[in-house]
Every structure is written in C-alpha cells, then in structure tokens.
Design an enzyme around this catalytic site. Sequence first.
Site, short mmCIF file in Angstrom:
data_model
loop_
_atom_site.label_atom_id
_atom_site.label_comp_id
_atom_site.label_asym_id
_atom_site.label_seq_id
_atom_site.Cartn_x
_atom_site.Cartn_y
_atom_site.Cartn_z
N LYS A 22 0.83 -1.21 0.00
CA LYS A 22 0.00 0.00 0.00
C LYS A 22 0.86 1.26 0.00
O LYS A 22 0.62 2.19 -0.78
CB LYS A 22 -0.92 -0.03 1.23
CG LYS A 22 -1.84 1.17 1.37
CD LYS A 22 -3.07 0.86 2.18
CE LYS A 22 -2.79 0.66 3.66
NZ LYS A 22 -2.54 1.93 4.38
N SER A 23 1.86 1.30 0.87
CA SER A 23 2.71 2.50 0.96
C SER A 23 3.42 2.76 -0.37
O SER A 23 3.49 3.90 -0.84
CB SER A 23 3.77 2.30 2.05
OG SER A 23 3.17 2.27 3.31
N ARG A 27 2.93 5.92 -3.30
CA ARG A 27 4.08 6.71 -3.75
C ARG A 27 4.29 6.57 -5.26
O ARG A 27 4.72 7.52 -5.93
CB ARG A 27 5.33 6.28 -2.97
CG ARG A 27 5.28 6.79 -1.51
CD ARG A 27 6.15 5.94 -0.62
NE ARG A 27 6.31 6.46 0.74
CZ ARG A 27 5.42 6.30 1.73
NH1 ARG A 27 4.29 5.68 1.52
NH2 ARG A 27 5.67 6.80 2.94
N GLY A 95 -4.78 7.91 5.79
CA GLY A 95 -3.85 8.89 6.37
C GLY A 95 -2.69 9.16 5.43
O GLY A 95 -2.22 10.29 5.32
N ARG A 123 -8.10 12.06 12.97
CA ARG A 123 -6.68 11.77 13.13
C ARG A 123 -5.84 13.05 13.11
O ARG A 123 -6.21 14.03 12.46
CB ARG A 123 -6.23 10.78 12.04
CG ARG A 123 -6.96 9.45 12.21
CD ARG A 123 -6.56 8.43 11.20
NE ARG A 123 -5.15 8.09 11.30
CZ ARG A 123 -4.52 7.30 10.45
NH1 ARG A 123 -5.19 6.78 9.42
NH2 ARG A 123 -3.26 7.01 10.61
N SER A 166 7.52 8.91 12.10
CA SER A 166 6.40 8.84 11.16
C SER A 166 6.88 9.01 9.73
O SER A 166 7.38 10.08 9.34
CB SER A 166 5.37 9.93 11.46
OG SER A 166 4.46 10.03 10.37
N ASP A 314 2.34 -1.22 11.70
CA ASP A 314 1.00 -1.60 11.23
C ASP A 314 0.65 -3.04 11.62
O ASP A 314 -0.47 -3.50 11.36
CB ASP A 314 0.90 -1.45 9.71
CG ASP A 314 0.90 0.02 9.31
OD1 ASP A 314 0.54 0.87 10.14
OD2 ASP A 314 1.26 0.31 8.15
N LYS A 341 -4.01 5.57 14.89
CA LYS A 341 -4.13 4.90 13.59
C LYS A 341 -5.60 4.95 13.14
O LYS A 341 -6.37 5.77 13.62
CB LYS A 341 -3.60 3.47 13.69
CG LYS A 341 -2.10 3.42 13.95
CD LYS A 341 -1.33 4.00 12.78
CE LYS A 341 0.18 4.03 13.05
NZ LYS A 341 0.89 4.81 12.02
C1 S3P Z 1 2.72 4.82 6.20
C2 S3P Z 1 3.33 5.17 7.38
C3 S3P Z 1 2.83 4.73 8.69
C4 S3P Z 1 1.88 3.54 8.56
C5 S3P Z 1 0.86 3.74 7.47
C6 S3P Z 1 1.55 3.95 6.13
C7 S3P Z 1 3.27 5.35 4.95
O1 S3P Z 1 2.12 5.79 9.29
O2 S3P Z 1 1.22 3.31 9.78
O3 S3P Z 1 0.00 2.63 7.37
O4 S3P Z 1 2.89 4.87 3.87
O5 S3P Z 1 4.12 6.27 5.02
P1 S3P Z 1 2.82 6.90 10.22
O6 S3P Z 1 3.69 7.73 9.39
O7 S3P Z 1 1.67 7.67 10.80
O8 S3P Z 1 3.56 6.11 11.26
#
Ligand code: S3P
Length: 433
Positions: A22-23, A27, A95, A123, A166, A314, A341
């Site tokens: 997902k991350s 990107r 988020g 959040r 973060s 996560d 979260k």
């Molecule tokens: C993420 C960073 C994390 C993670 C989220 C995805 C990202 O959050 O919990 O699911 O893609 O950069 P935080 O930056 O709030 O720790």
Amino acid sequence: MTRYLVHPGSQLKGRFPVPGDKSISHRAVILGALAEGVTEVEGLLEGADVLATIAAFRTMGVEMQGPDRGHLRIQGVGLYGLRAPGVPLDCGNSGTAMRLLAGVLAGQNFPSTLIGDASLQQRPMGRVLRPLAAMGAEIAAQDGKAPLQIHGRPLHGIDYALPMASAQVKSAILLAGLYAEGQTCVTEPAPTRDHSERMLQGFGYPVERQGPRACLRSGGQLHGQSLQVPGDISSAAFFLLGATIAPGSDLTLEGVGINPTRTGIIEILTRMGARIDLTALRVVGGEPVADIRVRYAQLQGIAIPAHLVPLAIDEFPALFIAAACAKGQTVITGAEELRVKESDRIAVMASGLRAMGVIVEERADGAIINGSLLQGGRINSQGDHRIAMAFAMAALVAQGDIEILDCANVATSFPNFPALAHQAGLLLEVVGA
Ligand code: S3P
C-alpha cells in the site's frame, strides 16, 4: 454493515502472492503523476486507499489508464503540471493519502481542500501542518484535523527534526521540499519506512541520506519509470500470524517486500518462537523481496523491544493476537502511535481480546497481554481493516465462532482478503456485504 463469521479449527496451507504494498503503491501514483513522461506500474494495490490517491490526481488533470489487474499507466504532468482541482479531494480512510498530498499541494500555485471519512477526520494532522507552516505553507484546519484547506504558496526549505517516528510526516516534508526554495532536510528519531527516499532516487531525483537524515533540493525533475510493486508485508502479516498459531499450517507467501524498515513483524514473531524462513531473496523495483514460508510453532510471550515498534507499526493488531496465543506474558511499550491509527488500536485490540476471555492490561503506550485459550465471541473492529483481519485469524484457534463487525474497510488495504484467506483454509464467511 459487512460482518465476518469465522469458524474455528482449520489450518492454513498453500503458496500464493499477497497484494501489492500500500505504501509503495501510493508513492508510485504520486511520483508517477509528478514525473516527466510515462510511468508504468505493475502489481499496484487496487485497495480503496490507493484508489483515492489515483482519483485525486485525476481530478488535478493527470491522465491514467487502469488500474487493471495491478497495471496502471500514468501520463506524468511534471512537477508544475497539476491543475487546480476545483472540488475537494477525498482521501477516504487514508492517512497516507492525506498527509502526502498535503505535502505535494502546499507549494502549488492553486488552492485545494482535502477531506476524509469519519476516522480520518479524527486523526492528527498538526504533525504535518506544523513543519509545512514552517516552510511557508498556509493550511487551515479545525483543531489540527481535516478538512484541510490549502492555499498554495511559495515554500522555503527547512531542517526539521521529526518529533515522532512517522514516515508519512517525513514523506510530506520531502514532497513539499520538491517545491521549496533551497534545501529541505528531515531527521527522524527512529528508522521508519524509507520508500519515499528510495522511490525518489528511483525516479532520478537526488536524495542525500546520512543515517537518520534525508535531504533534497528543489529544481530537479522526476523521470517516468517502469516499476513493480512488491507484495505488502503488512498484508502478509495476517497469514504469518494465522499459520503460526494454527497447528498443522504450512504456507508460502510469494514476492513479499522485506525492506528492513518493514520487517519488524518477522523479527518479533521469530523472537517469540515462530518458524519463518525467507527464500528466493531478490530486488524488485528498488526494494528487497523474498518468498516467506511459515509453519506452525508454539509461541512464547516476550517484552517487545521498543526499537522494533516503528518497524512493525501496522502489524500490532496481528501481534496482539500472537501474544494472546503465546505461553506467558507479552509486554508492548513505546507504541503510543497505535492510538492514532485508523482506530485507537490499543483500546480496540484490548477490548476485542477481552471479549475472547484474554486478560489484557492497557497502558498509555502499549499493553500487557496474558496468553490464554481464546473463547469465541463477537468483536467490533470499529471499522479498522487491520483489526478485522487480525481477529479473523484469531478464529483459527478459538473455542467457538468469532463474529467480527464493521469489516467493509478491509477493502482499503486488502480487497481480496476474504477470498485469499478462504483459499488458504480459513473458514470465513462474509455476511451482509
Ligand atoms: C505509512 C506510514 C505509517 C503507517 C501507514 C503507512 C506510509 O504511518 O502506519 O500505514 O505509507 O508512510 P505513520 O507515518 O503515521 O507512522
């Protein structure tokens, strides 16, 4: 309302890939949109969170074909080619979408508004608004929460020490830095996922990295790429959990990303006694990848070292269940980020485990979980995808059926979870979809 009804007593078997990370998918969409030329993405996660990021860039004039079976073709518009959206950009439950987009949009020469669902509106956004304001951004919020009203402005670089670990905040600042006069640097208090730094470099944008510090300068260009998104270790985590706790299980997850900033789950489960083997190590799209074999093992409670928390951030819903299935006590500390979260994951996991008869002591920054037999019961996931999937796996070893409420958001990160889990042997029924 979508519910899961999961019957106990089975085991997990088989060999299959998990969906794209997902991350990395977020990107890929963002950098592909801002690049010069075409970007071809394979293995993209088609979850609702990533679809929200895709929709946002389409609204800003970026043409994309797909996603279709993980393939997305992005016609990049360059760093200065986005168009004013005219309507609010809906980040849904994500988020990552909201915080990374805030970074991109702060320095545009047009206004924009970011909105989200009920969870996302609760959040904390102050953590991105403060450094962006220090760069010259003008963003209005209610009490540090979404909706965010962004008045695009010229930005200047900063040298920012992140107050919390973060990756979202780090990435928002680096993305804003693409538009900020001079140099932008971020220093993190502990290592967090570094996909942004890696992918910026993969798109030909120089990022200077020295230990906990990453810096970039504006004035460069991103160049369209072909890239393959690895499987999401955060999705694999539920299968690592399920196969570890269910006697007789033997599962191989193919092509899973094992970036060292993400592998806390493997390290922690292994310290607890799990039987996890990595094979076929390779590099895919600038990220390390492996096949992961996991077999049943009796777990032992441990004190989870605080330095591993950001590397498994996560995966705590899965780790709470692992702890409940372990012999003895597991102590989680330094994990206060779990409270902000998609839900307050310490509170929601503790109350779900109590509903299954587990003794849990909640702490401000973690919990103490006493391993025990799990009773059947009804769990409210509070609309949190990872909590729903973690309790679904807990059913493997429960004494009775587990009913999990409010599961529709599993589609944000893992739309085919019910099908894949069922294929692996989990006796899961989706009710009321
Ligand atoms: C993420 C960073 C994390 C993670 C989220 C995805 C990202 O959050 O919990 O699911 O893609 O950069 P935080 O930056 O709030 O720790």
